[in-house]
Write a protein that holds these residues in place. Structure first.
Motif, short mmCIF file in Angstrom:
data_model
loop_
_atom_site.label_atom_id
_atom_site.label_comp_id
_atom_site.label_asym_id
_atom_site.label_seq_id
_atom_site.Cartn_x
_atom_site.Cartn_y
_atom_site.Cartn_z
N THR A 6 -7.12 1.41 1.61
CA THR A 6 -7.75 0.13 1.88
C THR A 6 -6.92 -1.00 1.28
O THR A 6 -6.13 -0.80 0.35
CB THR A 6 -9.17 0.07 1.29
OG1 THR A 6 -9.10 0.27 -0.13
CG2 THR A 6 -10.07 1.13 1.91
N SER A 7 -7.11 -2.17 1.83
CA SER A 7 -6.38 -3.34 1.34
C SER A 7 -7.09 -3.96 0.14
O SER A 7 -8.32 -4.05 0.12
CB SER A 7 -6.26 -4.39 2.45
OG SER A 7 -5.67 -5.57 1.94
N ILE A 62 -6.39 -8.95 8.04
CA ILE A 62 -7.02 -7.92 7.23
C ILE A 62 -7.92 -8.56 6.18
O ILE A 62 -7.56 -9.59 5.59
CB ILE A 62 -5.95 -7.05 6.53
CG1 ILE A 62 -5.01 -6.43 7.56
CG2 ILE A 62 -6.60 -5.96 5.67
CD1 ILE A 62 -5.68 -5.52 8.55
N ILE A 83 0.96 -6.24 3.16
CA ILE A 83 0.04 -7.25 3.65
C ILE A 83 0.46 -8.59 3.06
O ILE A 83 0.48 -8.77 1.84
CB ILE A 83 -1.41 -6.92 3.25
CG1 ILE A 83 -1.80 -5.57 3.87
CG2 ILE A 83 -2.36 -8.03 3.71
CD1 ILE A 83 -3.10 -5.01 3.35
N ILE A 134 0.87 -1.17 0.00
CA ILE A 134 0.00 0.00 0.00
C ILE A 134 0.91 1.22 0.00
O ILE A 134 1.69 1.43 0.94
CB ILE A 134 -0.93 0.00 1.22
CG1 ILE A 134 -1.88 -1.20 1.13
CG2 ILE A 134 -1.70 1.31 1.31
CD1 ILE A 134 -2.81 -1.34 2.31
N ILE A 188 -0.98 -8.06 8.36
CA ILE A 188 -0.04 -6.95 8.26
C ILE A 188 1.35 -7.45 8.62
O ILE A 188 1.60 -7.92 9.72
CB ILE A 188 -0.43 -5.79 9.19
CG1 ILE A 188 -1.81 -5.23 8.81
CG2 ILE A 188 0.63 -4.69 9.15
CD1 ILE A 188 -1.84 -4.51 7.47
N VAL A 199 -7.09 0.68 6.15
CA VAL A 199 -5.91 0.40 6.98
C VAL A 199 -5.18 1.67 7.41
O VAL A 199 -4.39 1.63 8.37
CB VAL A 199 -4.93 -0.55 6.26
CG1 VAL A 199 -5.59 -1.90 5.99
CG2 VAL A 199 -4.41 0.05 4.96
#
Length: 395
Positions: free
Chosen positions: A355-356, A334, A380, A316, A362, A340
């Protein structure tokens, strides 16, 4: 931790083109002399320990090490003569050899490939200080300051001045080239050919997150290699990154020559995370017991903790500049689409929300509070159904 954008990359894509050029190689070879002749030592060439005749801080200096030459049942402290500096001196690398009273497997423990990774250094030091050569079978060799110039300023990369100021990530250079065009490549090759590879039946290269980015306790290990899988699972840590990552890292250089190897990752850079270090000391002692180097019951292993195994890492990246607020913690599970992190500008206004795109855990987060566009905010760990080519990651 890995760097560069996540995309497919040819296995030798990181090799510097000038190293491969015939013209440059010819010039370097003509000036190399003994270094060129001894480059074959890693593939059945000259063996035996070579002492330079120098003594630094009361410790003898070697330019090649064969642990078979050292007295059994003793602890040996040496310096290895690394690459030559522009002033004609050398970078010396600290080497500790604990040789058991009985023969057995030879393990190599490495840290300090990145100069800002202190918990990895302390982990290796702690393991070595627990070893009693009189009760051991085999040999453990430790190097704790591979990238000495980087460690001097506690920074990730080696400051190379051969063609003007430059910073080179040494963990993209292995196994190096003794006649290469950068000091980093030559240093890597000297260590790999004359110190590390000749004395290893198995090897572990310890790391941490990089400056400004912390990671959970996890191992990077190619779990399709049975010996590597067996070692990685002996650590009581919660994550395993089942991925060969990319060429140029030290554990892959070992793997390429048939020596099982992997990389533990131990928290944040520039600090000593004592609680996390304890986990990796315990796991490493388990590995030494697994190979019969030391005796005694196993400590905690992966069977005693809930281990998440993933084969890919979803990055991310910051889309704006500003202050970062994480909404999740390391090791949190997650879901895809979960928020996140948020980012605010100097007025406190929200300028970005993150956002994931995957479900996972994580494995790393930015520890610096500010970020600019392109900075990794989180990784992630997850499982990708199919993998194509070699994955690389932003730093």
């Amino acid at each position: 931790m890995p760097e560069k954008a996540m995309e497919g990359l040819d296995r030798r894509g990181f090799m510097t083109a000038s190293i491969a050029s015939a013209g440059a190689a010819a010039v370097l070879a003509s000036n190399a002399g003994p270094a060129k002749a001894q480059d074959a030592s890693a593939s059945g060439g000259p063996r035996g320990t070579l002492y330079t005749g120098d003594v630094v801080d009361g410790k003898k200096v070697v330019s090649r090490l064969d642990v078979d030459d050292l007295a059994p049942g003793q602890r040996h402290l040496l310096y290895f003569q690394g690459v030559e500096t522009p002033t004609g001196q050398h970078w010396y690398v600290s080497v500790t050899v604990v040789k058991g009273a009985k023969p057995g497997k030879r393990g190599v423990l490495v840290s300090g490939v990145h100069g800002d990774e202190m918990s990895s250094v302390h982990t290796v030091q702690t393991v070595m200080n627990q070893l009693n050569p009189a009760e051991m079978s085999g040999v453990v060799t430790a190097v704790t300051d591979v990238s000495r110039p980087a460690m001097e300023s506690m920074q990730r990369r080696w400051p190379n001045a051969g063609r003007g100021a430059d910073l080179i990530d040494m963990n993209r250079e292995w196994p190096g080239n003794e006649n290469g065009v950068t000091a980093v490549s030559r240093h890597a090759a000297l260590l790999f050919n004359r110190l590390l590879r000749p004395n290893a039946d198995f090897a572990i290269d310890f790391h941490t997150g990089t400056t400004g980015f912390e990671v959970a306790a996890f191992n990077i290990a190619g779990m399709d290699a049975p010996e590597v899988k067996a070692m990685a699972e002996l650590y009581p840590v919660g994550q395993i990154f089942d991925n060969h990552v990319y060429p140029g890292v030290l554990h892959n250089a070992f793997m390429d020559v048939g020596i099982p190897s992997f990389t533990p990752e131990i928290g944040a850079a520039r600090v000593l995370d004592v609680k996390m270090i304890d986990l990796f000391v315990e796991g490493t002692m388990n590995v030494l017991k697994h190979y019969g180097v030391v005796a005694g019951p196993m400590g905690r292993t992966g069977k005693d903790v809930s281990v998440f195994v993933g084969n890919s890492a979803f990055p991310i990246l910051a889309a704006a500049g500003g202050l970062v607020e994480h909404l999740v913690k390391l090791n949190d599970k997650i879901e895809a689409g979960q928020k996140v992190a948020v980012q605010r500008n100097s007025f406190g206004e929200v300028v970005a929300e993150y956002t994931s795109g995957v479900a996972g855990v994580i494995t790393g987060q930015r520890s610096d509070a500010m970020a600019e566009p392109g900075d990794p905010l989180a990784f992630i760990l997850f499982n990708k159904a199919t993998q194509e080519g070699v994955e690389t990651y932003p730093e």
